[in-house]
Design a protein around this motif. Structure first.
Motif, PDB file in Angstrom:
ATOM      1  N   HIS A 220       0.864  -1.177   0.000  1.00  0.00           N
ATOM      2  CA  HIS A 220       0.000   0.000   0.000  1.00  0.00           C
ATOM      3  C   HIS A 220       0.906   1.235   0.000  1.00  0.00           C
ATOM      4  O   HIS A 220       1.816   1.343   0.828  1.00  0.00           O
ATOM      5  N   GLU A 235      -4.535   6.716   6.322  1.00  0.00           N
ATOM      6  CA  GLU A 235      -5.128   5.896   7.376  1.00  0.00           C
ATOM      7  C   GLU A 235      -6.649   5.760   7.274  1.00  0.00           C
ATOM      8  O   GLU A 235      -7.172   4.645   7.401  1.00  0.00           O
ATOM      9  N   LEU A 238      -7.314   3.288   4.590  1.00  0.00           N
ATOM     10  CA  LEU A 238      -6.905   1.942   4.989  1.00  0.00           C
ATOM     11  C   LEU A 238      -7.930   1.292   5.907  1.00  0.00           C
ATOM     12  O   LEU A 238      -8.189   0.089   5.815  1.00  0.00           O
ATOM     13  N   ILE A 239      -8.531   2.075   6.805  1.00  0.00           N
ATOM     14  CA  ILE A 239      -9.552   1.525   7.703  1.00  0.00           C
ATOM     15  C   ILE A 239     -10.752   1.040   6.899  1.00  0.00           C
ATOM     16  O   ILE A 239     -11.243  -0.084   7.084  1.00  0.00           O
ATOM     17  N   TYR A 241     -10.809   0.255   3.755  1.00  0.00           N
ATOM     18  CA  TYR A 241     -10.323  -0.860   2.925  1.00  0.00           C
ATOM     19  C   TYR A 241     -10.327  -2.160   3.716  1.00  0.00           C
ATOM     20  O   TYR A 241     -10.785  -3.204   3.236  1.00  0.00           O
ATOM     21  N   GLN A 242      -9.825  -2.111   4.948  1.00  0.00           N
ATOM     22  CA  GLN A 242      -9.774  -3.308   5.773  1.00  0.00           C
ATOM     23  C   GLN A 242     -11.170  -3.802   6.135  1.00  0.00           C
ATOM     24  O   GLN A 242     -11.417  -5.014   6.187  1.00  0.00           O
ATOM     25  N   SER A 268      -9.958  -3.600  11.908  1.00  0.00           N
ATOM     26  CA  SER A 268      -9.657  -2.720  10.777  1.00  0.00           C
ATOM     27  C   SER A 268      -8.758  -1.571  11.201  1.00  0.00           C
ATOM     28  O   SER A 268      -7.816  -1.207  10.494  1.00  0.00           O
ATOM     29  N   ARG A 269      -9.033  -0.975  12.374  1.00  0.00           N
ATOM     30  CA  ARG A 269      -8.182   0.116  12.869  1.00  0.00           C
ATOM     31  C   ARG A 269      -6.772  -0.396  13.158  1.00  0.00           C
ATOM     32  O   ARG A 269      -5.780   0.270  12.841  1.00  0.00           O
ATOM     33  N   ALA A 272      -5.027  -1.163   9.786  1.00  0.00           N
ATOM     34  CA  ALA A 272      -4.689   0.077   9.099  1.00  0.00           C
ATOM     35  C   ALA A 272      -3.442   0.707   9.693  1.00  0.00           C
ATOM     36  O   ALA A 272      -2.558   1.189   8.968  1.00  0.00           O
ATOM     37  N   HIS A 273      -3.347   0.708  11.001  1.00  0.00           N
ATOM     38  CA  HIS A 273      -2.161   1.264  11.658  1.00  0.00           C
ATOM     39  C   HIS A 273      -0.914   0.456  11.297  1.00  0.00           C
ATOM     40  O   HIS A 273       0.154   1.025  11.031  1.00  0.00           O
ATOM     41  N   TYR A 275      -0.345  -1.305   8.563  1.00  0.00           N
ATOM     42  CA  TYR A 275       0.054  -1.017   7.186  1.00  0.00           C
ATOM     43  C   TYR A 275       0.673   0.377   7.081  1.00  0.00           C
ATOM     44  O   TYR A 275       1.643   0.585   6.361  1.00  0.00           O
ATOM     45  N   TYR A 309      -6.831   1.910  -2.897  1.00  0.00           N
ATOM     46  CA  TYR A 309      -7.480   1.485  -1.658  1.00  0.00           C
ATOM     47  C   TYR A 309      -8.288   2.608  -1.024  1.00  0.00           C
ATOM     48  O   TYR A 309      -8.652   2.526   0.159  1.00  0.00           O
TER      49      TYR A 309
END
Length: 328
Positions: A220, A235, A238-239, A241-242, A268-269, A272-273, A275, A309
């Motif tokens: 990513h 971020e 990413l959240i 996305y997850q 997810s949080r 995301a962190h 990644y 993403y």
């Protein structure tokens, strides 16, 4: 690299951003564009056939590589894969490349050519079939008929990757068959990735010593003026996305009870962190350069930068421009 572009309805301009980003990547001198194969879910719903999209991109570009990342081999007859990607190669003037994946989502296997449990063996066997057809030779198909595929491709040999997520056996098989490797940090940490790359290189040296090792790592990506700005931009995307990925994972039919909504939000949080801080190419230019240097040190030859993403278009543009400046 594209992976998660969502199909949001019948609008005519759903592929405009993919066309724009690919054109920008070519203008900036980046190596290739990677196109996935996804089925039966809005998450990634823009990508049911990378060869069709690859043909469209081939007609709009002149230099950049057009690659499948990945073809889910058990969903196809290998003869059909050879035909479609030879067409992409011909349209692009010899720029096609394909990564072969065994698949992981049971929901994708509704029309599969083999049982889910046999997917790895089916995929590995396809390597030899594709190479034979690409050389213009014939193969035996069901019923005993010998077939040769057309159109003839431009390049003499199709660059082939095996998509390997975590199993060391897949890295070994890639080396044994003289393939490249496409991998990601989805189920790996840095130590495991380094060990798997060593496994691949050892097998390649033993079974295909005439071929150079080549490991492509999907990350990513978001590169901004500073790391704080990059993390702030990436971020929230990413959240989301997850969360979508976890919904797709439920459909895959994995073991255990499905996660609750609260558990999905928390995971997810956390993901995301991870990644943003540890497993992505997310930061300022200095941090991105250091990350690339570290990955090269463990045997990564190429990074496929995931950009769809949820990043805003301006952040995608800035990321590609800063990455091009780093690697020029």
């Amino acid at each position: 690299m594209f992976f998660s572009g969502a199909d949001r309805g019948r609008g005519p301009d759903r592929y405009a951003e993919i066309l724009r980003v690919t054109g920008l990547a070519e203008e900036l001198g980046l190596e290739a564009v990677w196109l996935p194969e996804r089925h039966y879910h809005p998450f990634g719903g823009l990508f049911p056939d990378p060869a069709v999209l690859g043909a469209a991109l081939a007609a709009r570009t002149e230099r950049i590589g057009i690659r499948a990342g990945s073809v889910v081999v058990p969903l196809h007859d290998p003869v059909g894969i050879a035909e479609r990607w030879a067409l992409v190669d011909a349209l692009s003037g010899g720029r096609a490349g394909v990564s072969l994946a065994a698949g992981w989502n049971r929901g994708d296997f509704a029309l599969a050519r083999c049982a889910f449990e046999q997917r790895r063996e089916y995929t590995f066997a396809a390597v030899d079939t594709l190479r034979t057809l690409w050389r213009g030779e014939t193969v035996q198909v069901s019923g005993g008929q010998a077939v040769r595929t057309f159109p003839a491709p431009v390049r003499a040999e199709l660059p082939l990757w095996l998509t390997a997520t975590s199993a060391p056996d897949t890295f070994t098989e890639a080396g044994r068959r003289g393939c490249r490797v496409l991998t990601a940090f989805l189920q790996l940490d840095r130590v495991t990735l380094e060990r798997n790359i060593r496994t691949y290189r050892t097998a390649l040296a033993a079974h295909a010593p005439d071929r150079a090792p080549h490991v492509t790592l999907m990350l990513h990506a978001c590169v901004a003026e500073t790391t704080a700005l990059a993390v702030a931009a990436a971020e929230p995307s990413l959240i989301a996305y997850q969360e979508q990925f976890l919904d797709l994972n439920d459909r895959a039919g994995g073991p255990g009870e499905p996660l609750t909504a609260a558990e999905k939000r928390e995971l997810s949080r956390y993901s995301a962190h991870k990644y943003a801080v540890e497993r992505g190419l997310i930061g300022g230019p200095e941090q991105a350069a250091a990350r690339l240097e570290d990955l090269a040190g463990i045997g990564v030859d190429e990074v496929a930068c995931l950009v769809d993403y949820g990043l805003a278009p301006q952040h995608v543009t800035e990321t590609l421009r800063r990455l091009a400046a780093l690697t020029s």
